[in-house]
Design an enzyme around this catalytic site. Structure first.
Site, short mmCIF file in Angstrom:
data_model
loop_
_atom_site.label_atom_id
_atom_site.label_comp_id
_atom_site.label_asym_id
_atom_site.label_seq_id
_atom_site.Cartn_x
_atom_site.Cartn_y
_atom_site.Cartn_z
N HIS A 55 0.83 -1.20 0.00
CA HIS A 55 0.00 0.00 0.00
C HIS A 55 0.87 1.25 0.00
O HIS A 55 0.38 2.37 -0.06
CB HIS A 55 -0.92 0.02 1.24
CG HIS A 55 -0.19 -0.10 2.53
ND1 HIS A 55 0.16 -1.31 3.09
CD2 HIS A 55 0.32 0.85 3.34
CE1 HIS A 55 0.83 -1.09 4.22
NE2 HIS A 55 0.95 0.21 4.38
N HIS B 4 7.83 6.62 5.37
CA HIS B 4 7.02 6.34 4.19
C HIS B 4 6.17 7.57 3.88
O HIS B 4 6.12 8.51 4.68
CB HIS B 4 6.13 5.11 4.43
CG HIS B 4 5.17 5.31 5.56
ND1 HIS B 4 5.49 4.98 6.88
CD2 HIS B 4 3.92 5.84 5.60
CE1 HIS B 4 4.46 5.28 7.65
NE2 HIS B 4 3.51 5.82 6.91
N HIS C 154 2.32 9.16 2.17
CA HIS C 154 0.92 8.97 1.75
C HIS C 154 0.65 10.01 0.67
O HIS C 154 1.15 11.15 0.76
CB HIS C 154 -0.03 9.17 2.94
CG HIS C 154 0.18 8.17 4.03
ND1 HIS C 154 -0.52 6.98 4.13
CD2 HIS C 154 1.07 8.17 5.06
CE1 HIS C 154 -0.09 6.31 5.18
NE2 HIS C 154 0.87 6.99 5.76
N GLU D 172 -2.67 12.91 4.99
CA GLU D 172 -3.60 12.26 5.94
C GLU D 172 -4.12 13.32 6.91
O GLU D 172 -5.33 13.51 7.06
CB GLU D 172 -2.88 11.12 6.65
CG GLU D 172 -2.44 10.02 5.66
CD GLU D 172 -2.50 8.63 6.24
OE1 GLU D 172 -1.81 8.36 7.23
OE2 GLU D 172 -3.28 7.81 5.71
N HIS E 5 5.68 10.28 6.79
CA HIS E 5 5.61 9.79 8.17
C HIS E 5 6.94 9.16 8.55
O HIS E 5 7.45 8.28 7.84
CB HIS E 5 4.49 8.74 8.30
CG HIS E 5 3.13 9.35 8.26
ND1 HIS E 5 1.98 8.63 8.02
CD2 HIS E 5 2.73 10.64 8.43
CE1 HIS E 5 0.93 9.42 8.05
NE2 HIS E 5 1.36 10.66 8.30
N THR F 195 -2.45 4.76 10.98
CA THR F 195 -3.50 5.13 10.01
C THR F 195 -3.78 3.99 9.02
O THR F 195 -4.52 4.18 8.05
CB THR F 195 -3.12 6.39 9.22
OG1 THR F 195 -1.96 6.09 8.41
CG2 THR F 195 -2.83 7.56 10.14
C1 LIG Z 1 1.08 -2.93 12.51
C2 LIG Z 1 2.39 -3.40 11.87
C3 LIG Z 1 2.59 -2.78 10.51
N1 LIG Z 1 2.21 -1.37 10.47
C4 LIG Z 1 3.09 -0.42 10.85
O1 LIG Z 1 4.19 -0.69 11.30
C5 LIG Z 1 2.66 1.00 10.67
C6 LIG Z 1 3.54 2.03 11.03
C7 LIG Z 1 3.15 3.37 10.87
C8 LIG Z 1 1.88 3.67 10.35
S1 LIG Z 1 1.38 5.36 10.15
N2 LIG Z 1 0.74 5.56 8.67
O2 LIG Z 1 0.34 5.58 11.12
O3 LIG Z 1 2.57 6.15 10.30
C9 LIG Z 1 1.01 2.65 9.98
C10 LIG Z 1 1.40 1.31 10.14
C11 LIG Z 1 2.37 -4.92 11.65
N3 LIG Z 1 2.29 -5.58 12.95
C12 LIG Z 1 3.37 -5.81 13.72
C13 LIG Z 1 2.93 -6.45 14.86
C14 LIG Z 1 1.56 -6.59 14.78
C15 LIG Z 1 0.59 -7.16 15.65
C16 LIG Z 1 -0.74 -7.16 15.26
C17 LIG Z 1 -1.11 -6.62 14.01
C18 LIG Z 1 -0.16 -6.06 13.16
C19 LIG Z 1 1.17 -6.05 13.55
ZN LIG Z 2 1.79 6.69 7.48
#
Ligand SMILES: C[C@H](CNC(=O)c1ccc(S(N)(=O)=O)cc1)Cn1ccc2ccccc21
Ligand SMILES: [Zn+2]
Length: 248
Positions: free
Chosen positions: A51, A81, A83, A93, A106, A186
């Site tokens: 994504h 990264h 958006h 965002e 971000h 997000t």
């Molecule tokens: C979330 C994680 C993957 N997502 C992110 O690391 C992440 C980081 C920053 C943003 S933003 N756009 O807000 O800056 C969004 C997503 C996977 N993951 C790792 C452990 C874990 C446990 C349960 C579910 C998913 C899991």
């Molecule tokens: Zn982000």
């Protein structure tokens, strides 16, 4: 608690992104300046995660960190990264007084002082700190061009390539005024673990550079190609939160 209010009572009270309504922001003189140090030697690779694409950094040491500001302790740099939108009229965002920017950077950090791993930090309200930098259409951005020059090596989902000596601190705006509030990731699973720090000053990107982002594939090499035309989440209810500013 009546049925209707329980149905409407938010069981997710701190979702991101939000509209920052500057008239309702509260200046907090106790907010310290941010301490940010990013070592270019920490950058490791560029990854197409489907994504979006991440610049990933070595987070097994404290060479690249953010601390102070609204934070307690220090947070280790993990990845950054962007958006963006299907056109230059939207894509950020966070929204400022209803104004959408064409993109948003971000910079993701996790609380390595308190938690052993990023995955553990995700489970805690003070686990993650994300610095948000708004992008506006302007002159060509040489730092972003260095990423774009490598994007054709990660065109398809799950592809990655080495990406070293990236000086992320050069992407930060000169003015370090910021807004801060408690929010979430997000993207799914929208975990409510993020202290958001959004710089007031936007940095430039040119329209052609933004167009390169939209040519990334959200599909793997084995699938029929589809593009990451946009990847920004809709704004979420502010609920009982107040956004604080480091400036008057
Ligand atoms: C979330 C994680 C993957 N997502 C992110 O690391 C992440 C980081 C920053 C943003 S933003 N756009 O807000 O800056 C969004 C997503 C996977 N993951 C790792 C452990 C874990 C446990 C349960 C579910 C998913 C899991
Ligand atoms: Zn982000």
């Amino acid at each position: 608690m009546g049925a209707s209010t329980s149905r409407h009572r938010q069981c997710r009270p701190r979702q991101s992104p939000i509209n920052i309504y500057t008239k309702k922001v509260r200046y907090d003189s106790s907010l310290k300046p941010l301490y940010i140090y990013y070592d270019p030697k920490s950058s490791q690779r560029l990854v197409n995660v489907g994504h979006c694409f991440n610049v990933e950094f070595e987070d097994t040491n404290d060479k690249s960190v953010v601390s102070d500001g609204p934070l307690v302790g220090y947070y280790r740099l993990r990845q950054c990264h962007f958006h963006w939108g299907a056109s230059d009229k939207d894509g950020s965002e966070h929204v400022i007084d209803g104004l959408e920017y064409p993109a948003e950077l971000h910079i993701v950090h996790w609380n390595a002082q308190k938690y052993p791993t990023f995955d553990e930090a995700l489970e805690h309200p003070d686990g993650v700190a994300v610095i948000g930098v708004l992008l506006k259409i302007g002159e060509t951005n040489p730092l972003i061009q260095s990423i774009i020059d490598s994007l054709d090596q990660v065109k398809e989902k799950n592809k990655e390539c080495p990406f070293t000596q990236f000086d992320l601190s050069s992407l930060l705006p000169n003015d370090r005024n910021y807004w801060t509030y408690q929010g979430s990731l997000t993207t799914t699973p929208y975990l409510e673990c993020v202290t958001w720090i959004i710089f007031q000053e936007a940095i430039p990107i040119d329209s052609d550079q933004l167009q390169h982002f939209r040519s990334l594939h959200c599909t793997s090499e084995a699938e029929d190609p589809a593009f990451i035309l946009e990847n920004h989440r809709a704004i979420q209810p502010i609920e009982a939160r107040v956004v604080r500013s480091s400036f008057k």
